[in-house]
Design an enzyme around this catalytic site. Structure first.
Site, PDB file in Angstrom:
ATOM      1  N   CYS A 199       0.587  -2.053  26.262  1.00 59.04           N
ATOM      2  CA  CYS A 199      -0.757  -2.611  26.085  1.00 59.04           C
ATOM      3  C   CYS A 199      -1.525  -2.641  27.403  1.00 59.04           C
ATOM      4  CB  CYS A 199      -0.696  -3.985  25.426  1.00 59.04           C
ATOM      5  SG  CYS A 199      -2.309  -4.485  24.783  1.00 59.04           S
ATOM      6  N   HIS A 211       2.006  -2.762  20.755  1.00 61.75           N
ATOM      7  CA  HIS A 211       3.009  -3.750  21.153  1.00 61.75           C
ATOM      8  C   HIS A 211       4.317  -3.425  20.460  1.00 61.75           C
ATOM      9  CE1 HIS A 211       0.402  -6.559  23.376  1.00 61.75           C
ATOM     10  NE2 HIS A 211      -0.543  -6.075  22.588  1.00 61.75           N
ATOM     11  N   GLU A 230       7.104  -4.513  21.083  1.00 66.63           N
ATOM     12  CA  GLU A 230       7.934  -5.715  20.970  1.00 66.63           C
ATOM     13  C   GLU A 230       7.663  -6.528  19.705  1.00 66.63           C
ATOM     14  OE1 GLU A 230       5.522  -5.158  23.146  1.00 66.63           O
ATOM     15  OE2 GLU A 230       4.283  -6.942  23.408  1.00 66.63           O
TER      16      GLU A 230
END
Lengths: 251, 195
Positions: free
Chosen positions: B77, B177, B179
């Site tokens: 990001c 993202h 994650e």
């Protein structure tokens, strides 16, 4: 293609998920950590975690619970309730929240929106607007929908966008808990006036209601609580239904 | 394996830490130059605004250190944007690992920021997409983008095609993202750690 989002909301009171009708008469709906993980597995696109008593009781959001939810889910989630400063936001982001939602504090001090957007980026700042139709106009309400303000909903939505909100979570207090459908006309007005995503909330009772809020209501995301908590609608069934009707979905 | 996550105020690192916890990989969250230099893998995460983030990095000299790292680095990001040359977000000079500009999305029809799950099309030889479909849904939240360029290794489309992933030498980057991108995102992180 960017998909429309289905977002289960976990309203939290005293560490439990609750769901009331028109924000009162709260019923217990289970362990928020378990529910969050289950929703992520079932295909939820995002979670919203609202400490609904935080403003009223002047308590801070339950940071430990946020940590536990984050430890068990691999999709984005938002935390709201009682957030009134840069420090509050910093604590929640560090506890694992991906975004925060502010409501009463933004009404009290609109500059907070600008400050948070500058500090953390607009993309993680959601402004929640609780709205109710009173005497022929939509008015912003605070304190879990209990307190009317002197601010009209439609201009307020524009203002929060101009100040740097990244998304708007629009909850119709008239529709909330009724299961009679989202407030599509108001949602469409706010969404059309806005260049940021609108998460529609309040009133979901059937799969058709989501179809309507994504078409008539022009919403970018649909949020609901009780129909998911009480297993009235399975998330995957809902997403398959919407995809079959031509709504872009992540399945 | 030593994994270091770059510590600086503007990043939301908790999501990255939890993602590593979920796949059972220990890590160090640090701004210590020696630890960052000797780690096997470095993750440079971020949520935030470019000029604030760059200011935090400069305070600690990380803006000079990060471009010198030799081991595999994964930036996500705002981390990816900060590795570019310059960002239109508050006219910010960035670290210049990727010789490309970060631009602001402009659209009269589509909403900005680009928020939500969108599909990416990855280059066949993109090692981070090993074991994944050519097209996968991942989670984006951003108002600024990197145009498609020779360093692009995965493309997403919003307003126009843009870089979902970049790669140059030991630097890997994702605009999305990973994650918090469900099982696909987890696999991308595992693939990075296996490099």
């Amino acid at each position: 293609m960017l998909t429309k989002r289905i977002i289960p909301c976990l309203d939290i009171k005293d560490g439990r998920t609750v769901k009331g009708t028109n924000f009162v008469d709260l019923r217990d709906a289970g362990d928020p950590v378990e529910l969050g993980a289950l929703y992520a597995q079932e295909g939820a696109d995002e979670l919203v975690f609202l400490d609904i008593t935080a403003t009223v009781d002047d308590r801070k959001t339950l940071v430990n619970l946020v940590r536990e939810v984050a430890r068990h889910v691999n999709i984005p989630f938002t935390v709201g309730g009682g957030i009134s400063s840069i420090q509050d936001v910093s604590v929640l982001l560090n506890a694992g929240a991906d975004k925060v939602s502010i409501n009463s504090s933004a009404v009290r001090n609109p500059d907070l929106i600008d400050e948070l957007a500058l500090q953390f980026g607009s993309q993680c700042i959601i402004v929640a607007i609780d709205t109710r139709w009173v005497d022929g106009t939509d008015w912003v309400h605070t304190h879990g929908g209990r307190k009317i303000t002197e601010i009209q909903t439609i201009p307020w939505a524009k203002e929060v966008e101009n100040r740097g909100a990244g998304e708007i979570l629009l909850t119709s207090m008239d529709a909330d808990g009724t299961k009679a459908g989202f407030a599509n006309a108001l949602t469409a007005t706010v969404s059309s006036n806005s260049s940021i995503p609108i998460i529609a909330s309040g009133g979901a009772g059937s799969m058709e209601h989501f179809y309507e809020v994504f078409t008539e209501g022009k919403a970018d995301a649909g949020l609901a609580a009780s129909i998911f908590h009480f297993k009235e609608i399975a998330i995957l069934d809902l997403k398959n239904y919407l995809a079959s009707k031509g709504i872009p979905m992540r399945i | 394996m030593e994994i270091a996550i770059v510590k600086y105020n503007a990043g939301n690192v908790a999501s990255v830490m939890y993602a590593l916890d979920r796949i059972g990989m220990p890590y160090t969250w640090t701004d210590d130059e020696a630890i960052l230099r000797q780690a096997d893998k470095v993750i440079f995460p971020g949520v935030g605004e470019a000029s604030t983030a760059m200011a935090h990095l400069k305070e600690k000299g990380l803006d000079l250190l990060i471009p010198q790292l030799k081991q595999p680095v994964l930036a996500t990001c705002i981390g990816m944007q900060l590795l570019c040359k310059h960002s239109e977000e508050n006219d910010t000079t960035c670290m210049g690992v990727f010789d490309v500009e970060v631009k602001r999305f402009q659209s009269n029809e589509l909403k900005i920021p680009h928020v939500g799950w969108n599909s990416i099309q990855a280059n066949q030889d993109n090692p981070l997409m090993e074991g994944l479909k050519k097209e996968e849904f991942v989670y984006f939240v951003h108002s600024f983008y990197v145009p498609v360029n020779p360093l692009t290794t995965a493309v997403c489309e919003y307003v126009q095609p843009f870089s979902a992933m970049l790669h140059q030498d030991n630097f890997y980057a994702a605009q999305f993202h990973a994650e918090i991108s469900g099982m696909a995102g987890q696999r991308i992180i595992e693939n990075f750690l296996a490099l």
